[in-house]
Structure formats: C-alpha cells, structure tokens
Write an enzyme that holds these catalytic residues in place. Structure first.
Site, PDB file in Angstrom:
ATOM      1  N   HIS A 113      -5.692   3.374   0.233  1.00 48.96           N
ATOM      2  CA  HIS A 113      -5.554   3.060   1.661  1.00 48.96           C
ATOM      3  C   HIS A 113      -5.384   4.324   2.505  1.00 48.96           C
ATOM      4  CE1 HIS A 113      -5.124   0.119   4.881  1.00 48.96           C
ATOM      5  NE2 HIS A 113      -5.311  -0.827   3.972  1.00 48.96           N
ATOM      6  N   TYR A 162       0.845  -1.188   0.000  1.00 53.47           N
ATOM      7  CA  TYR A 162       0.000   0.000   0.000  1.00 53.47           C
ATOM      8  C   TYR A 162       0.883   1.242   0.000  1.00 53.47           C
ATOM      9  CZ  TYR A 162      -3.727  -3.188   1.424  1.00 53.47           C
ATOM     10  OH  TYR A 162      -4.628  -4.210   1.489  1.00 53.47           O
TER      11      TYR A 162
END
Length: 451
Positions: free
Chosen positions: A261, A205
C-alpha cells in the site's frame, strides 16, 4: 384441393402482402419495394431504433458504511435505463455535483449507442483532463452505457466484449491477524471455503493496529483524534516472518498475496520484497506510490517476485510506460476510477501483448454495479490474472438486486442482459452517505505516510 383452388389462394395471399407493403410504403415513408423487403427480413436482421439519453443522475447510498455513488442513465425508450459505478468514497459529495450538474447537461439528447464517442468527448469536455472526481463520474456514465447496450442487445455485457474465455472468475480474499499465527489460522479458514488465492496482512495496511504502542505525536497532541500510527520498522520485520509461518502451516499449494500500500520508502520496499522471495508470493501489491514510478526499474533488477500496480492511477495514460517496460505483472486498475469499462478494456488488451495480467481493484467501497463491471471484463479477457473477492451484506442486497455471487473461490454474474445489477432507490435512500474519511496514517513523530 384441386389446382384452381390453390391458385386462387396463392393469388389472394400475394394481393394481401402487396396491400400491406403498399400501406407501409405510403405511411412509413418508404417505397413498396423497401416495405416488402423490410417485412421479409428475419427478426435478427431488423435493426434497433435509435435511443437518446433523457437524463443522468447520481444515486448515493451507504448500506455497508462506505459511501457508494451509482450513475443512472435514463433513456427515451420507456423502462430502459443503465447503471454504472461512480464511487469515490472519500469525496462522494463532489462526484454527485459533477454527475447531476455537468454530466447530465452534457449527455441529454445524445445517442446511447455511441459509447466511444461520448467517452472521448466527456474526457476532454472540461479541458483539463479528468481528475479523480470527474473520472469517477465518467466511469459511472461509461458503465451505465454498456449496461444499456447489453439490454438493447439482449446479452450480458461480457458477450459484447467477446464472450467467455472461462466458466467463472477465480478470486482472492483477505486473511489476517495481529500475529503470524493468527494470520495462518485465518488463511486455513478461507482454504476450507475453497479459496486458492489469499492475501495476507498482519494488522491493517502497514501493520496498523498490530501494536498498542502510543506514538509520540499522540502524546504531544499533534494531528487528528482518529489518525492512525504506523511503526515502519515493525512492519518491515513482520512481513517476512508472516510469510514464513503461513507457508509452514498452510503448505505450498496456496497462493499468497500481500499489499504494501505504498507505505514505506522505495528502497525499504525492495529489501523487504527480496526477503519474501523464497516464500513464492503470487504477487506483492503497490510497492511504490505513483510519485516513485522510476524505482520499478531497480525493483525488476533486484527480485523476480511478481508485482501488481495501478489502483491509484487516475489517468489511463499512466499505464503505458510501465507496461511497455514490463515493470509489473498485474494491472491493478480501479475500473470505477480509470474511466469505466471502455478504457479498462484497452489497458487489458495492451497487457496481452506484454504478458501482463489483470487484477482489478475490488474493495468494499465499490458498488455491486462496479463489481459486476469487473466480472464481465474478467470473463472476456484472455490475460486475466485474479479478481479481488467481495461479500455483500443483507442490507446491500436489499438495495442492489442481482449482485455477483461467490462460490468456492469463484465469482459469477447473472446471465441476464446488461451488467445484471439493479437498484432499489427507496431502499438506497435509507442509508445516507457521510462526508467523513479517515485515511490519515502517521509516523512516530507525526509525519503523514502516503498511501
């Protein structure tokens, strides 16, 4: 046979039935007429007896490394129990206490069939509303009660939710690499397996791990030994390039997804999403943190890219305003966190009115029981969008039998009563949980980046 013989037989039958009915009336606390009516009912018309909760306990295990917590609800009917997912992998030990101490005391003696009443009572029983620990415990209880209800009805849970509206559940899987070309190669492999929806990431991420640069905070000895570093500008530049390369190499048919995210500033996320619009993402996930919800109105004005949001929402009421305002297109609920099947179904039904589809959060730190709960809802709701795929290791399958299965990009469940997943407690005990969690990500100067 002559007429007198037949008449005598009929009389004896009537006498026998009358005697049986009389005995039922005498010893069963009902009148002869009531007993006769009960005996004449077909099996499907005979109601199931009331069943009470005998105990509620937590089962902790980590066969694939992530902490998993399962709630087991045992009943007064011998052999009848239900399982639900209560996994809060980052704070698992505290969920165990909530289940074994408070939830057990709260539930014992209650009727297993009254799911809605029990959910509402548990939701407010601590006075302050839920919170991540209590909500995971409540999620596990709720799923376990649906599991029991399915077993009592002799039906898979999806039948109790309205029955199937699709034969199986389309899923997306995760592809990636440290370069756009590696990500494209990964996508091709999953396409060969039958997946039509694939999430692409470069590194982890926020491109964490995609660079070997040593950040200044590490040199200065700031932060924790295992803290990760995110180069925000590298990430913002890499995503549009990754989409471009994957589209060129893999074609326009494949549906591509990406998860921000919540790791960049809202205005940076908006600008990046605008840059990938030409590559037609299926959705971009979690552009903003829950603290920045008002930015969605500006995002809607800036781009037509579909948005998925909600895995960090803790309270079911957090979905109301953004859904009414149609700020996102996919409901990204973590069913084992929001409170279980009961509230997830309510949010899904609300989404149907606003043309918002489901996309339940299904990472590796959800137990097979939790993945089964996702799947049963997915099979029953019309406004389903996509489901996160999952693969179970051999160790996981030794602990959990009846796991959902994957085939050519589709997830399927066991066609058995309840949620269809069972647990071997002896095997589960072989894989103890830990209390360590590594979610620390920092900028170059050591500032914490919020997920």
């Amino acid at each position: 046979m002559n007429q007198p013989d037949q008449s005598r037989r009929d009389t004896l039958k009537m006498l026998g039935f009358g005697s049986s009915a009389s005995l039922l009336g005498l010893f069963g606390g009902m009148s002869t007429a009531e007993a006769r009516e009960q005996q004449a009912k077909p099996q499907y018309a005979v109601g199931a007896p009331a069943v009470k909760i005998k105990s509620v306990k937590a089962i902790a295990t980590a066969p694939q490394g992530s902490n998993l917590i399962v709630v087991k609800v045992e009943t007064t009917e011998p052999g009848l129990y239900g399982l639900g997912c209560a996994t809060f992998t980052q704070r698992a030990a505290t969920v165990i206490v909530a289940i074994n101490t408070y939830l057990n005391e709260f539930c014992v003696g209650k009727d297993v069939d009254n799911i809605e009443d029990m959910w509402q009572a548990a939701y407010v029983s601590s006075y302050w509303r839920n919170g991540p620990v209590l909500n995971n415990a409540l999620s596990g209880l709720d799923q376990a009660l649906w599991d029991i209800k399915g077993k009592r009805a002799k039906m898979p849970v999806y039948q109790l939710l309205g029955g199937k509206v699709r034969f199986a559940i389309p899923c997306y899987t995760h592809a990636g690499g440290n370069t756009p070309e590696e990500a494209a190669d990964s996508v091709k492999k999953f396409m060969e397996q039958g997946f039509r929806h694939i999430r692409i990431q470069q590194g982890g991420y926020g491109a964490v791990g995609a660079t070997s640069d040593k950040p200044d905070f590490k040199t200065a000895g700031f932060g924790g030994e295992t803290d990760n570093y995110m180069n925000v500008q590298l990430y913002l530049k890499s995503v549009p390039k990754m989409f471009e390369v994957v589209r060129k190499q893999c074609g326009d048919e494949i549906e591509l997804l990406h998860d921000i995210h919540e790791r960049v500033q809202p205005i940076e996320a908006i600008n990046m999403i605008k840059r990938v619009e030409d590559y037609r993402p299926f959705f971009i996930e979690d552009p903003f943190s829950p603290e920045n919800m008002k930015w969605f109105a500006q995002l809607r004005q800036a781009t037509s890219v579909p948005i998925a949001m909600g895995e960090l929402f803790n309270n079911v009421n957090e979905f109301k305003e953004p859904m009414v305002n149609q700020w996102f297109d996919f409901i990204r609920i973590h069913v084992s966190q929001i409170g279980g099947i009961t509230p997830a179904m309510k949010v899904a039904r609300l989404g149907e009115w606003f043309n918002i589809r489901t996309a339940w959060h299904g990472p590796g730190d959800v137990s097979p029981v939790g993945h089964a709960a996702h799947a049963h809802i997915d099979l029953a709701v019309w406004n389903f969008g996509i489901q996160e795929a999952v693969q179970f290791s051999d160790k996981m399958k030794e602990v959990f039998s009846g796991c959902p299965t994957m085939n050519k990009g589709y997830m399927s469940v066991n066609e058995v009563p309840g949620l269809g997943v069972d647990i071997n407690e002896k095997e589960a005990a072989k894989y103890p949980i830990s209390t360590k969690s590594n979610w620390q990500v920092r900028k170059m100067d050591g500032t914490i980046i919020r997920p």
